[in-house]
Scaffold this motif. Structure first.
Motif, PDB file in Angstrom:
ATOM      1  N   ASP A  85       0.834  -1.196   0.000  1.00 59.74           N
ATOM      2  CA  ASP A  85       0.000   0.000   0.000  1.00 59.74           C
ATOM      3  C   ASP A  85       0.874   1.253   0.000  1.00 59.74           C
ATOM      4  OD1 ASP A  85       0.810   0.610   2.655  1.00 59.74           O
ATOM      5  OD2 ASP A  85      -0.709  -0.737   3.447  1.00 59.74           O
ATOM      6  N   GLN A  86       0.229   2.424  -0.106  1.00 58.08           N
ATOM      7  CA  GLN A  86       0.986   3.673  -0.241  1.00 58.08           C
ATOM      8  C   GLN A  86       1.872   3.952   0.959  1.00 58.08           C
ATOM      9  OE1 GLN A  86      -2.167   6.567  -1.461  1.00 58.08           O
ATOM     10  NE2 GLN A  86      -0.682   7.093  -3.026  1.00 58.08           N
ATOM     11  N   PHE A  87       1.365   3.676   2.161  1.00 58.05           N
ATOM     12  CA  PHE A  87       2.182   3.926   3.347  1.00 58.05           C
ATOM     13  C   PHE A  87       3.456   3.087   3.312  1.00 58.05           C
ATOM     14  CE2 PHE A  87       3.355   2.810   7.764  1.00 58.05           C
ATOM     15  CZ  PHE A  87       3.732   4.073   8.191  1.00 58.05           C
ATOM     16  N   HIS A  88       3.334   1.838   2.877  1.00 57.19           N
ATOM     17  CA  HIS A  88       4.504   0.968   2.804  1.00 57.19           C
ATOM     18  C   HIS A  88       5.447   1.366   1.669  1.00 57.19           C
ATOM     19  CE1 HIS A  88       2.355  -1.549   5.659  1.00 57.19           C
ATOM     20  NE2 HIS A  88       3.444  -2.282   5.795  1.00 57.19           N
ATOM     21  N   LEU A  89       4.997   2.258   0.802  1.00 59.68           N
ATOM     22  CA  LEU A  89       5.885   2.838  -0.208  1.00 59.68           C
ATOM     23  C   LEU A  89       6.536   4.120   0.313  1.00 59.68           C
ATOM     24  CD1 LEU A  89       3.742   2.444  -3.462  1.00 59.68           C
ATOM     25  CD2 LEU A  89       5.837   1.206  -2.913  1.00 59.68           C
ATOM     26  N   PHE A  90       5.715   4.996   0.915  1.00 58.70           N
ATOM     27  CA  PHE A  90       6.200   6.315   1.318  1.00 58.70           C
ATOM     28  C   PHE A  90       7.109   6.264   2.546  1.00 58.70           C
ATOM     29  CE2 PHE A  90       2.299   8.649  -0.640  1.00 58.70           C
ATOM     30  CZ  PHE A  90       2.803   8.388  -1.902  1.00 58.70           C
ATOM     31  N   GLN A  91       6.703   5.498   3.574  1.00 55.62           N
ATOM     32  CA  GLN A  91       7.478   5.498   4.817  1.00 55.62           C
ATOM     33  C   GLN A  91       8.917   5.012   4.610  1.00 55.62           C
ATOM     34  OE1 GLN A  91       6.948   6.268   8.710  1.00 55.62           O
ATOM     35  NE2 GLN A  91       8.893   6.490   7.640  1.00 55.62           N
ATOM     36  N   PRO A  92       9.157   3.918   3.892  1.00 59.52           N
ATOM     37  CA  PRO A  92      10.558   3.531   3.643  1.00 59.52           C
ATOM     38  C   PRO A  92      11.341   4.583   2.859  1.00 59.52           C
ATOM     39  CG  PRO A  92       9.106   1.662   3.265  1.00 59.52           C
ATOM     40  CD  PRO A  92       8.225   2.861   3.440  1.00 59.52           C
ATOM     41  N   GLN A  93      10.668   5.297   1.963  1.00 54.95           N
ATOM     42  CA  GLN A  93      11.357   6.352   1.217  1.00 54.95           C
ATOM     43  C   GLN A  93      11.838   7.453   2.155  1.00 54.95           C
ATOM     44  OE1 GLN A  93       8.878   7.790  -1.998  1.00 54.95           O
ATOM     45  NE2 GLN A  93       8.533   5.738  -2.815  1.00 54.95           N
ATOM     46  N   LEU A  94      10.985   7.822   3.116  1.00 57.45           N
ATOM     47  CA  LEU A  94      11.373   8.864   4.070  1.00 57.45           C
ATOM     48  C   LEU A  94      12.531   8.389   4.944  1.00 57.45           C
ATOM     49  CD1 LEU A  94      10.965  11.608   5.379  1.00 57.45           C
ATOM     50  CD2 LEU A  94       9.147  10.607   6.789  1.00 57.45           C
ATOM     51  N   LEU A  95      12.492   7.139   5.365  1.00 60.32           N
ATOM     52  CA  LEU A  95      13.595   6.594   6.161  1.00 60.32           C
ATOM     53  C   LEU A  95      14.898   6.609   5.360  1.00 60.32           C
ATOM     54  CD1 LEU A  95      11.786   3.566   7.850  1.00 60.32           C
ATOM     55  CD2 LEU A  95      12.687   5.586   9.016  1.00 60.32           C
ATOM     56  N   ALA A  96      14.825   6.193   4.109  1.00 58.32           N
ATOM     57  CA  ALA A  96      16.031   6.151   3.273  1.00 58.32           C
ATOM     58  C   ALA A  96      16.571   7.552   3.004  1.00 58.32           C
ATOM     59  CB  ALA A  96      15.729   5.433   1.962  1.00 58.32           C
ATOM     60  N   GLU A  97      15.673   8.500   2.742  1.00 60.51           N
ATOM     61  CA  GLU A  97      16.105   9.868   2.426  1.00 60.51           C
ATOM     62  C   GLU A  97      16.790  10.554   3.596  1.00 60.51           C
ATOM     63  OE1 GLU A  97      13.884  12.640  -0.177  1.00 60.51           O
ATOM     64  OE2 GLU A  97      12.244  11.211   0.065  1.00 60.51           O
TER      65      GLU A  97
END
Length: 276
Positions: free
Chosen positions: A32-44
């Motif tokens: 889902d979108q949260f599982h896409l967005f949250q890892p991106q924020l952690l990586a960034e």
């Protein structure tokens, strides 16, 4: 089977990431979108100051092959970070999976994002079927020995951190929903804000001063704001210079008018002033 002398290492004999499946065979499809967005924020925002970016690898929803005795077994963490490995596989290729016997470095931290279907396995409360591979908790704690295991429940805005102490994970008592990791000089915490235009609690990294590490978009926005403020300061400075020049012009005009009045007064008295 022919045995070499000395024996070949697992890296030379076991499957590589090119040989192993890169998709999740049990749960195909996109998260889902949260599982896409949250890892991106952690990586960034994961920027340990003592590690160059080309010596950091972060993965999300990526097969993590962990057991050289069972090369086909894998887990698929929502997000994990490895330090001291090239950001590219063998410094040349994007990773299809992360294979520990090829990389020789285990993750330093793993983050799981709780969902109703994975909560029991993420928290290690499910009984293991001896006919099946071990659960995530056992793999992270007993096999990979990952120093830090973070769990975030967005539905409850609950952040939990487990630290490897001896042979077991021990839950850490968090202060202000933040946890500092001294050896990487970064902290992980819950931030209330807008990411990808979505306002909600997010998990992200912060620095030694307690400041949230900015994403590239936030850095650009901050830079644009700084440039706007600089331009405004320069405009104000130019306006002040203009006002100063205007004041000097007015002062000169007043002096000129004063001189003309004095000359007129002298002439009215029959005195011709010496203007040279």
């Amino acid at each position: 089977m022919y045995q070499t002398d000395p024996p070949l290492s697992p890296k030379e004999t076991l499957p590589t990431m090119y040989d192993l499946p890169s998709e999740d065979q049990d749960q195909p499809g996109l998260p889902d979108q949260f599982h896409l967005f949250q890892p991106q924020l952690l990586a960034e925002t994961f920027r340990p100051p003592d590690y160059p970016r080309d010596q950091i690898f972060t993965g999300s929803d990526l097969n993590l092959y962990y057991d050289l005795r069972h090369p086909s077994w894998y887990k698929r963490p929502d997000w994990f970070a490895v330090l001291g490995v090239p950001s590219l596989y063998e410094k040349r290729d994007l990773r299809l999976s992360y294979v520990v016997w090829q990389e020789a470095v285990n993750p330093h931290i793993i983050v799981e994002l709780l969902s109703p279907g994975t909560e029991k396995e993420d928290l290690g409360t499910i009984l293991r079927d001896v006919e099946k591979p071990p659960g995530k908790w056992e793999v992270y704690e007993q096999i990979l020995r990952v120093p830090y295991y973070a769990i975030f429940d967005r539905y409850k805005s609950e952040f939990r951190m487990f630290q490897l102490t001896g042979a077991r994970y021990a839950e850490v008592d968090l202060s202000d929903f933040r946890f500092w990791i001294p050896e990487i000089e970064l902290g992980l915490g819950v931030w209330q804000g807008s990411y990808k235009t979505v306002e909600m609690p997010w998990l992200r990294w912060y620095d030694k001063d307690g400041n949230w590490i900015l994403t590239s978009t936030e850095e650009e926005r901050q830079k644009a704001e700084q440039e706007r403020q600089k331009a405004e300061q320069e405009r104000q400075k130019a306006e002040q210079e203009r006002q100063k020049l205007e004041q000097e012009r007015q002062k000169l005009e007043q002096e000129r008018q004063k001189t003309e009045r004095l000359i007129a007064q002298l002439r009215s008295l029959g005195v011709e002033p010496d203007l040279e």
